[in-house]
Design a protein around this motif. Sequence first.
Motif: not given
Length: 242
Positions: A149-157, A79-87, A132-135, A112-118
């Motif tokens: 890295y910055a481009g990917a985080k901007a996409a998440i926002i 019921q809660i999803l936190v998309n945090n995976a990254g490097f 909650v998406n960690i940008a 972020t797309f795949l886990v949220t969609r699931a």
Amino acid sequence: MIALVTGAGSGIGAAIAERLAQDGHTVAVNDLSLGHAQTTVDRITAAGGQARAFAADVSDEAAVTQMLTDVTQSLGAPQILVNNAGFAHQAPFLEIATADFDRIFAVHVRGTFLVTRACLPAMLDAGHGIVVNIASQLGQIGGVELVHYAGAKAAIIGMTKSLAREMSAKGVRINAVAPGPINTPLVEALSEDWKTAKRAELPLGRFGEASEIGGVVSFLCSDDAALFVGQTLGPNSGDVML
């Protein structure tokens, strides 16, 4: 509630998982490494919380599907999803290999797309859910030698805002957190020159701690955040002021 936190084997993800467990949620701790995920689970259970470890590469569609099946069967639908995976990967722009660029976007954006969609179908069926998406603040202001890295985080926002517009009326609240530099292995892997320069730029004069991000996520997952929709909260030591 059941909370799934990706990339929770260490750093910010582990702190988020531990804080959500302290809040009384049962936490599905995901990491690429089952051993790392289990380490977080062990700390949670030693403190009296409930958690279970699940290994999956969030950029792999089949692995994400299997993980959600396993989580749902053993704990229940998140019921809660936190998309945090990254490097993080640091390199001057002209030295960024295509493979490095693709992997950054695969884990951060595709993951972020795949886990949220699931997770969304069960949330929509229940008429309630929290994502909650960690940008990163670098997704707002950019970062030298961190273009990919910055481009990917901007996409998440951008994804957060768009999905919030689509899902809020259906009962699913979606927000993002854009931390500044945090004392974690991810930031420690960056160059000393970068860290020294960045620390000098911060009005607060220090990097944050992972537990401080856990507190922000805890708030967004609480009823106190009921009016927060499509927002990007910035615990960033003053690096970005909006």
